[in-house]
Design a protein around this motif. Structure first.
Motif, PDB file in Angstrom:
ATOM      1  N   LEU A 223      -9.620  -8.438  -1.184  1.00 46.82           N
ATOM      2  CA  LEU A 223     -10.172  -7.463  -1.098  1.00 46.82           C
ATOM      3  C   LEU A 223     -10.369  -7.295   0.343  1.00 46.82           C
ATOM      4  O   LEU A 223     -10.882  -8.289   1.083  1.00 46.82           O
ATOM      5  N   PRO A 224     -10.457  -6.209   1.359  1.00 48.04           N
ATOM      6  CA  PRO A 224     -11.169  -6.028   2.710  1.00 48.04           C
ATOM      7  C   PRO A 224     -12.771  -6.363   2.630  1.00 48.04           C
ATOM      8  O   PRO A 224     -13.109  -5.931   1.580  1.00 48.04           O
TER       9      PRO A 224
ATOM     10  N   VAL B  30      -5.443  -5.868  -7.293  1.00 43.60           N
ATOM     11  CA  VAL B  30      -4.182  -6.432  -7.942  1.00 43.60           C
ATOM     12  C   VAL B  30      -3.047  -5.836  -7.018  1.00 43.60           C
ATOM     13  O   VAL B  30      -3.348  -4.574  -6.483  1.00 43.60           O
ATOM     14  N   ASP B  31      -2.031  -6.404  -6.754  1.00 42.20           N
ATOM     15  CA  ASP B  31      -1.008  -5.695  -6.027  1.00 42.20           C
ATOM     16  C   ASP B  31       0.055  -5.179  -7.057  1.00 42.20           C
ATOM     17  O   ASP B  31      -0.157  -5.005  -8.135  1.00 42.20           O
ATOM     18  N   ASP B  32       1.408  -4.788  -6.497  1.00 38.89           N
ATOM     19  CA  ASP B  32       2.333  -4.090  -7.349  1.00 38.89           C
ATOM     20  C   ASP B  32       2.739  -4.697  -8.623  1.00 38.89           C
ATOM     21  O   ASP B  32       3.049  -4.074  -9.532  1.00 38.89           O
ATOM     22  N   GLN B  33       2.612  -6.036  -8.528  1.00 37.10           N
ATOM     23  CA  GLN B  33       3.082  -7.035  -9.613  1.00 37.10           C
ATOM     24  C   GLN B  33       1.811  -7.377 -10.604  1.00 37.10           C
ATOM     25  O   GLN B  33       1.929  -7.879 -11.631  1.00 37.10           O
ATOM     26  N   GLY B  34       0.880  -6.621 -10.409  1.00 35.11           N
ATOM     27  CA  GLY B  34      -0.353  -7.105 -10.942  1.00 35.11           C
ATOM     28  C   GLY B  34      -1.223  -8.457 -10.883  1.00 35.11           C
ATOM     29  O   GLY B  34      -1.920  -8.718 -11.557  1.00 35.11           O
TER      30      GLY B  34
ATOM     31  N   SER C 133     -13.690   2.805  -5.931  1.00 34.56           N
ATOM     32  CA  SER C 133     -12.318   3.266  -5.181  1.00 34.56           C
ATOM     33  C   SER C 133     -12.673   3.850  -3.986  1.00 34.56           C
ATOM     34  O   SER C 133     -11.809   3.802  -2.939  1.00 34.56           O
ATOM     35  N   LEU C 134     -13.795   4.418  -3.772  1.00 28.32           N
ATOM     36  CA  LEU C 134     -14.392   5.240  -2.644  1.00 28.32           C
ATOM     37  C   LEU C 134     -14.813   3.867  -1.473  1.00 28.32           C
ATOM     38  O   LEU C 134     -14.464   4.061  -0.231  1.00 28.32           O
ATOM     39  N   ASP C 135     -15.144   2.953  -2.169  1.00 25.98           N
ATOM     40  CA  ASP C 135     -15.771   1.838  -1.322  1.00 25.98           C
ATOM     41  C   ASP C 135     -14.539   0.850  -0.734  1.00 25.98           C
ATOM     42  O   ASP C 135     -14.413   0.589   0.461  1.00 25.98           O
ATOM     43  N   PHE C 136     -13.387   0.923  -1.353  1.00 28.36           N
ATOM     44  CA  PHE C 136     -12.175   0.223  -1.156  1.00 28.36           C
ATOM     45  C   PHE C 136     -11.145   1.122  -1.268  1.00 28.36           C
ATOM     46  O   PHE C 136     -10.298   0.825  -2.121  1.00 28.36           O
ATOM     47  N   PRO C 137     -10.612   1.992  -0.409  1.00 27.49           N
ATOM     48  CA  PRO C 137      -9.850   2.991  -0.681  1.00 27.49           C
ATOM     49  C   PRO C 137      -8.424   2.227  -0.438  1.00 27.49           C
ATOM     50  O   PRO C 137      -8.279   1.035   0.403  1.00 27.49           O
ATOM     51  N   HIS C 138      -7.352   2.868  -0.944  1.00 23.72           N
ATOM     52  CA  HIS C 138      -5.964   2.156  -0.806  1.00 23.72           C
ATOM     53  C   HIS C 138      -5.927   0.744  -1.631  1.00 23.72           C
ATOM     54  O   HIS C 138      -4.770   0.180  -1.248  1.00 23.72           O
TER      55      HIS C 138
END
Length: 126
Positions: A116-117, A107-111, A36-41
């Motif tokens: 990934l960036p 995953v997006d809001d729909q799963g 989560s720190l490596d890929f914020p948001h």
């Protein structure tokens, strides 16, 4: 990145040693924190954990160190290697007690999987 925790009575199995499920929870949690720190948001969920083999008993009061390092990044997933070392009360050195790879997918809001960036420090494998 390193994280630490101490083994307390509530983490013990009926034989008086660290319960494997508690260890697996920490492995997943600490790997997720680093991801989560490596890929914020990015919404990341665990999709796989490699081999699970508990190497040694861990007594109450042990200090555990979790070393979490990136291994590879694909288009939608990222994998981290987690190595766990234990320092028993009164010990002068750590023991290697567990290691595995944990893979997360974005995953997006729909799963549904989504890209990934790109991160410079991870090796792309896809």
């Amino acid at each position: 990145m390193n994280n630490f925790t101490i083994v307390r009575p509530e983490h013990l199995n009926h034989y008086g040693y660290l319960f494997g499920g508690a260890l697996l929870r920490w492995v997943d949690e600490y790997a997720w924190i680093v991801a989560s720190l490596d890929f914020p948001h990015c919404r990341l969920v665990t999709i796989a954990m490699d081999r699970v083999e508990f190497r040694q008993q861990v007594p109450n009061g042990s200090i555990l160190r979790f070393k979490v390092l990136p291994v590879r990044q694909g288009r939608t997933s990222v994998t981290y290697h987690v190595n766990v070392l234990a320092d028993q009360p009164g010990a002068t050195s750590e023991r290697d007690i567990f290691s595995t790879n944990v893979t997360f997918v974005r995953v997006d809001d729909q799963g549904q999987k989504c890209p990934l960036p790109q991160k410079g420090r991870l090796k792309s494998q896809e």
